[in-house]
Design a protein around this motif. Structure first.
Motif, PDB file in Angstrom:
ATOM      1  N   ILE A  79      76.735  32.945  26.725  1.00 49.47           N
ATOM      2  CA  ILE A  79      78.027  32.211  26.462  1.00 49.47           C
ATOM      3  C   ILE A  79      78.986  33.410  26.486  1.00 49.47           C
ATOM      4  O   ILE A  79      80.175  33.308  25.959  1.00 49.47           O
ATOM      5  CB  ILE A  79      78.015  31.758  24.979  1.00 49.47           C
ATOM      6  N   LEU A  80      79.006  34.420  27.476  1.00 47.69           N
ATOM      7  CA  LEU A  80      80.061  35.359  27.664  1.00 47.69           C
ATOM      8  C   LEU A  80      81.187  34.799  28.274  1.00 47.69           C
ATOM      9  O   LEU A  80      82.328  35.316  27.777  1.00 47.69           O
ATOM     10  CB  LEU A  80      79.415  36.218  29.058  1.00 47.69           C
ATOM     11  N   GLN A  81      81.341  33.826  29.090  1.00 47.78           N
ATOM     12  CA  GLN A  81      82.468  33.274  29.182  1.00 47.78           C
ATOM     13  C   GLN A  81      83.503  32.626  28.282  1.00 47.78           C
ATOM     14  O   GLN A  81      84.298  32.673  28.253  1.00 47.78           O
ATOM     15  CB  GLN A  81      82.169  32.000  30.366  1.00 47.78           C
ATOM     16  N   TYR A  82      82.617  32.087  27.094  1.00 47.57           N
ATOM     17  CA  TYR A  82      83.311  31.438  26.172  1.00 47.57           C
ATOM     18  C   TYR A  82      83.707  32.572  25.146  1.00 47.57           C
ATOM     19  O   TYR A  82      84.729  32.335  24.470  1.00 47.57           O
ATOM     20  CB  TYR A  82      82.243  30.613  25.591  1.00 47.57           C
ATOM     21  N   ILE A  83      82.943  33.723  25.240  1.00 51.37           N
ATOM     22  CA  ILE A  83      83.533  34.761  24.326  1.00 51.37           C
ATOM     23  C   ILE A  83      84.643  35.234  24.759  1.00 51.37           C
ATOM     24  O   ILE A  83      85.656  35.514  24.167  1.00 51.37           O
ATOM     25  CB  ILE A  83      82.542  35.952  24.169  1.00 51.37           C
ATOM     26  N   SER A  84      84.688  35.527  26.015  1.00 54.84           N
ATOM     27  CA  SER A  84      85.996  36.032  26.480  1.00 54.84           C
ATOM     28  C   SER A  84      86.950  35.094  26.550  1.00 54.84           C
ATOM     29  O   SER A  84      88.367  35.582  26.147  1.00 54.84           O
ATOM     30  CB  SER A  84      85.696  36.231  28.268  1.00 54.84           C
ATOM     31  N   SER A  85      86.916  33.492  26.625  1.00 53.46           N
ATOM     32  CA  SER A  85      88.111  32.666  26.569  1.00 53.46           C
ATOM     33  C   SER A  85      88.592  32.847  25.261  1.00 53.46           C
ATOM     34  O   SER A  85      89.745  32.908  25.129  1.00 53.46           O
ATOM     35  CB  SER A  85      87.616  31.398  26.936  1.00 53.46           C
ATOM     36  N   ILE A  86      87.751  32.732  23.990  1.00 57.85           N
ATOM     37  CA  ILE A  86      88.202  32.654  22.982  1.00 57.85           C
ATOM     38  C   ILE A  86      89.102  33.826  22.362  1.00 57.85           C
ATOM     39  O   ILE A  86      89.925  33.844  21.556  1.00 57.85           O
ATOM     40  CB  ILE A  86      87.201  32.416  21.836  1.00 57.85           C
ATOM     41  N   THR A  87      88.414  34.958  22.732  1.00 58.02           N
ATOM     42  CA  THR A  87      88.995  36.175  22.178  1.00 58.02           C
ATOM     43  C   THR A  87      90.384  36.327  23.176  1.00 58.02           C
ATOM     44  O   THR A  87      90.955  37.455  22.635  1.00 58.02           O
ATOM     45  CB  THR A  87      88.290  37.435  22.351  1.00 58.02           C
ATOM     46  N   SER A  88      90.525  35.801  24.130  1.00 58.25           N
ATOM     47  CA  SER A  88      91.701  35.998  24.852  1.00 58.25           C
ATOM     48  C   SER A  88      93.003  35.086  24.472  1.00 58.25           C
ATOM     49  O   SER A  88      93.876  34.831  25.239  1.00 58.25           O
ATOM     50  CB  SER A  88      91.451  35.811  26.346  1.00 58.25           C
ATOM     51  N   LEU A  89      92.608  34.048  23.578  1.00 56.08           N
ATOM     52  CA  LEU A  89      93.775  33.176  23.020  1.00 56.08           C
ATOM     53  C   LEU A  89      94.929  33.809  22.502  1.00 56.08           C
ATOM     54  O   LEU A  89      94.867  34.763  21.881  1.00 56.08           O
ATOM     55  CB  LEU A  89      93.038  32.210  21.909  1.00 56.08           C
ATOM     56  N   GLU A  90      96.155  33.232  22.826  1.00 52.55           N
ATOM     57  CA  GLU A  90      97.184  33.643  22.313  1.00 52.55           C
ATOM     58  C   GLU A  90      97.340  33.743  20.674  1.00 52.55           C
ATOM     59  O   GLU A  90      96.526  33.091  20.208  1.00 52.55           O
ATOM     60  CB  GLU A  90      98.490  33.082  22.916  1.00 52.55           C
ATOM     61  N   ASP A  91      97.908  34.510  20.020  1.00 55.05           N
ATOM     62  CA  ASP A  91      98.094  34.618  18.692  1.00 55.05           C
ATOM     63  C   ASP A  91      98.472  33.272  18.145  1.00 55.05           C
ATOM     64  O   ASP A  91      97.865  32.781  17.217  1.00 55.05           O
ATOM     65  CB  ASP A  91      99.121  35.939  17.981  1.00 55.05           C
ATOM     66  N   ASN A  92      99.319  32.589  18.519  1.00 54.55           N
ATOM     67  CA  ASN A  92      99.974  31.264  18.012  1.00 54.55           C
ATOM     68  C   ASN A  92      98.825  30.327  18.259  1.00 54.55           C
ATOM     69  O   ASN A  92      98.811  29.433  17.447  1.00 54.55           O
ATOM     70  CB  ASN A  92     101.375  31.233  18.497  1.00 54.55           C
ATOM     71  N   HIS A  93      98.201  30.449  19.356  1.00 55.14           N
ATOM     72  CA  HIS A  93      97.180  29.338  19.467  1.00 55.14           C
ATOM     73  C   HIS A  93      96.040  29.519  18.413  1.00 55.14           C
ATOM     74  O   HIS A  93      95.511  28.642  18.168  1.00 55.14           O
ATOM     75  CB  HIS A  93      96.669  29.349  20.970  1.00 55.14           C
ATOM     76  N   VAL A  94      95.522  30.683  18.284  1.00 54.41           N
ATOM     77  CA  VAL A  94      94.618  31.188  17.294  1.00 54.41           C
ATOM     78  C   VAL A  94      94.935  30.533  15.916  1.00 54.41           C
ATOM     79  O   VAL A  94      94.255  29.779  15.331  1.00 54.41           O
ATOM     80  CB  VAL A  94      94.369  32.225  17.075  1.00 54.41           C
TER      81      VAL A  94
END
Length: 738
Positions: free
Chosen positions: A477-492
């Motif tokens: 799930i490396l792609q998914y880890i990269s994606s969720i940790t790259s979310l903008e602050d307001n999106h998180v």
């Protein structure tokens, strides 16, 4: 629908609903019936006599007596029994009268088992007519429920109830089609089946067919109700159950083809199958009959036209529901026959249909072997994007969950899903947002210019898919880890406020992902922990954030919660969170709070060094200490971690992790009568010696900690001033999405 080309599902069309749709009407049963499908089979006309005025007056007076005043239980039982004696010979007209039927229900609930059986015995010849009446069906159900209660309270009534059930079953099977296909009669039939199987009041909830329950089971979010039922299967009247089911499905007497496509009889048949779960011989006889064959061996020589007929029937609403249950309860041999000789090769076409796709979900979810998953993958593995465009995320989610359960093709599923929501050269950042908003993304006119939609509710199945993803090994799930940790602050922050999105954040923070990546996400919520803590589902997210944080981040979280402490204490989960984070202790003395947190971390590290799995680097150790995961041994360690939290939260050994399992000056165990107590005492002495986990035999320690953990359910691990968190804290419940 099954014959439509996938191109007919336009991107702007409304195809992302999870329910069954198109050409259907809702009924009072919670399922739907197609307009071209008969709602019921016409039953023989029955003329009900009117209640004579004198009898109506008598029962009106009885109603005033038993409903308007407080009566002693014994006196009430006598009054109810006498009233039922007066009803002798008039049961049908009384039970089917709209007003008096309510009084009859009260009488049947309050009378003795002898009078109850007397009432049923007297009206047995007309029980079918009562069961198919709008008012009478309630009276019949009440009578059967009361029988179950009497059976539960007094085992000596077994023979009396058994005799009564035999009489009712003999009457009903004279013409079972009418009552099974009647919207009122089907409810009575299901209650009768429950009673024959030995179920008591409320058992129908156990066999719930709520979409949310079924979905949770299919995605491994909860264990199957039928699995638990197999372990506790105790038929009270097995002969009556087998007789009733066999006569209901006797091809020489009833039209099976009518029963399997009728909305109401399908519900009865689903109940019968669930009650027979685990009884292979009965199922090997019943299921082929439902499929239109006389014996199991008929499947071996099944012809193309018969396969075509079944594939056509799964597009019928009632039949598709029935087939889902068949696939769930079928013995392994029969499931394999159905998979290989009926459904294999047609999975994508079935997935395209608004009813058939639910059968595919059931087929995938109940796959019995890795070979089954391999065959399913060959048909659906390259179709993820098309399935999502057609509004069939349930098929994708089911395949992902089944591959995880059977431990095969997990990586391929992850790759196929990621490819379905992003172009080849696009950044991985877009993966998680697009899955969170499946509706919005696939209904967009221009997918490549799609952006995070503000104020839009996140997709439930998209959330469930991501939760499944974050239960997989990190390498997949490396792609998914990269994606969720790259979310903008307001999106998180927005995801944390949404019930479905919050579950994804929590799943990520509970995963085996390194603590470094988890903290990267937690930092994005800085400045908002206070408002999240008072949010209906936010307290769970805040707790997960606290668990994975370092000392500095934990201090930040608590300091942000401190201003809303009063409001938080009034919420459902607030008091627990305040205790868990020791907010009051922080407000009273921040330095001492920091010292306790440091002691906990030191205790975790010592505990981990002795009992945790060997880590190849520091990040693995931190991940274990921050959040223990789902494996059985780790669950035991997690219980011990709670014990450490409790001891140090109450001020034990504030400056050292050496005595976190025992109150100073007290090395004795609280006697609980458990034979393992001496071992537990030895464990406590060993682990607290010189502030470190020392000993020659680490394996012996593991046995002791396992024993101690198992016994936390029965009492404290060690004697102290406060009870164990494992015992004291009630299980938290939440009402949001899974």
């Amino acid at each position: 629908m099954a014959g439509e080309d996938s191109s007919s599902y336009r991107k702007g069309g409304k195809k992302m609903k999870m329910g069954r749709k198109a050409k259907e009407e809702y009924t009072g049963t919670g399922q739907k019936v197609s307009k071209h499908q008969n709602a019921s089979v016409p039953e023989a006309s029955f003329v009900r006599k009117q209640v004579d005025p004198e009898t109506a007056k008598y029962f009106a007076e009885i109603a005033n007596v038993i409903e308007g005043t407080e009566i002693e239980l014994e006196e009430r039982t006598v009054i109810c029994g006498n009233a039922l004696e007066e009803a002798r010979g008039k049961e049908v007209e009384l039970a089917t009268d709209y007003i008096i039927s309510h009084t009859m229900q009260t009488l049947l609930e309050g009378c003795s088992v002898d009078h109850l059986c007397g009432f049923l015995r007297s009206c047995a010849n007309n029980f079918s007519h009562i069961a198919m009446d709008r008012s009478g069906s309630h009276v019949a159900e009440t009578a059967l429920t009361s029988l179950a209660l009497h059976l539960q309270e007094d085992k000596e009534t077994h023979s009396l109830v058994e005799e009564m059930l035999s009489a009712l079953c003999q009457e009903i099977v004279v013409n079972p089609v009418d009552i099974m296909c009647n919207c009122y009669g089907s409810h009575v039939m299901r209650r009768l089946l429950y009673l024959c199987e030995g179920e008591t009041l409320g058992s129908s909830e156990f066999h719930s067919s709520k979409p949310s329950v079924v979905l949770a089971e299919r995605l491994n979010l909860r264990s199957s109700q039928l699995d638990g039922h197999k372990l506790q299967h105790h038929q009270k009247f097995p002969d009556q159950l087998k007789f009733l089911v066999s006569e209901m499905l006797n091809p020489s007497r009833v039209d099976i083809a009518t029963l399997v496509v009728n909305q109401y009889s399908s519900l009865v048949l689903q109940t019968a199958l669930k009650l027979l779960a685990g009884h292979e011989q009965e199922l090997l006889h019943v299921i082929p009959v439902l499929l239109g064959f006389s014996t199991e061996s008929a499947l071996e020589g099944i012809e193309a036209r018969e396969v075509k007929k079944i594939l056509s029937l799964v597009e019928e609403n009632a039949y598709s529901h029935l087939m889902e249950v068949i696939l769930e309860v079928a013995p392994d041999t029969l499931y394999d026959e159905l998979f290989t000789k009926v459904f294999r090769g047609s999975l994508f076409k079935m997935s395209s249909h608004h009813c058939g796709n639910f059968v595919v979900q059931a087929l995938v979810s109940h796959a019995r072997s890795q070979d089954h998953i391999m065959s399913i993958w060959e048909e659906l593995g390259t179709k993820f994007k098309t399935l999502l465009e057609m509004g069939r995320p349930g098929v994708v989610a089911s395949l992902l969950a089944a591959s995880q359960r059977l431990q095969t093709h997990e990586h391929k599923c992850c790759q196929a899903l990621a490819a379905a929501v992003r172009l080849e050269n696009e950044s991985t950042i877009c993966i998680v947002p697009r899955i969170l908003f499946l509706d919005s993304y696939f209904n967009s006119e221009e997918n490549d210019s799609w952006n995070w939609p503000n104020g839009v509710k996140m997709h439930l199945l998209g959330s469930l898919i991501l939760q499944s993803i974050f239960r997989l090994p990190n390498d997949f799930i490396l792609q998914y880890i990269s994606s969720i940790t790259s979310l903008e602050d307001n999106h998180v922050l927005e995801a944390s406020r949404d019930p479905s999105g919050a579950r994804v954040i929590e799943a990520f923070l509970s995963s085996n992902v390194s603590t470094k990546h988890k903290r990267k996400l937690v930092i994005k919520l800085r400045g908002h922990f206070g408002e999240l803590s008072v949010h209906p589902s936010g307290s769970f997210t805040v707790e997960k954030c606290f668990n994975v944080s370092n000392a500095s981040l934990r201090e930040t979280i608590v300091s942000e919660i401190l201003p809303v402490q009063s409001a938080l204490s009034k919420t459902k989960q607030g008091p627990y969170l305040l205790r868990k984070l020791d907010v009051e202790g922080f407000a009273r003395n921040p330095d001492q709070w920091k010292s306790r947190q440091a002691s906990k971390q030191s205790a975790y590290e010592d505990f981990y060094s002795a009992f945790g799995p060997k880590a190849t680097n520091a990040s693995q150790s931190e991940s274990f200490l921050a959040d223990t995961h789902h494996k059985s041994q780790q669950e035991k360690l997690k219980d011990m971690r709670k014990e450490i939290d409790t001891r140090l939260s109450y001020g034990f050994a504030p400056n050292s992790g050496s005595q976190f399992l025992a109150h100073p000056g007290s090395a004795k165990l609280k006697r609980s009568g458990n034979k393992q107590a001496p071992e537990r005492a030895g464990f406590a002495k060993d682990v607290t010696d010189n502030g470190a986990f020392k000993g020659k035999n680490r394996r012996h320690k593991m046995e002791n900690v396992s024993t101690a953990t198992k016994n936390t359910k029965g009492g404290e691990i060690l004697q102290g001033d406060k009870p164990s968190t494992v015992v004291k804290e009630k299980k938290r419940r939440r009402k949001d999405a899974f």
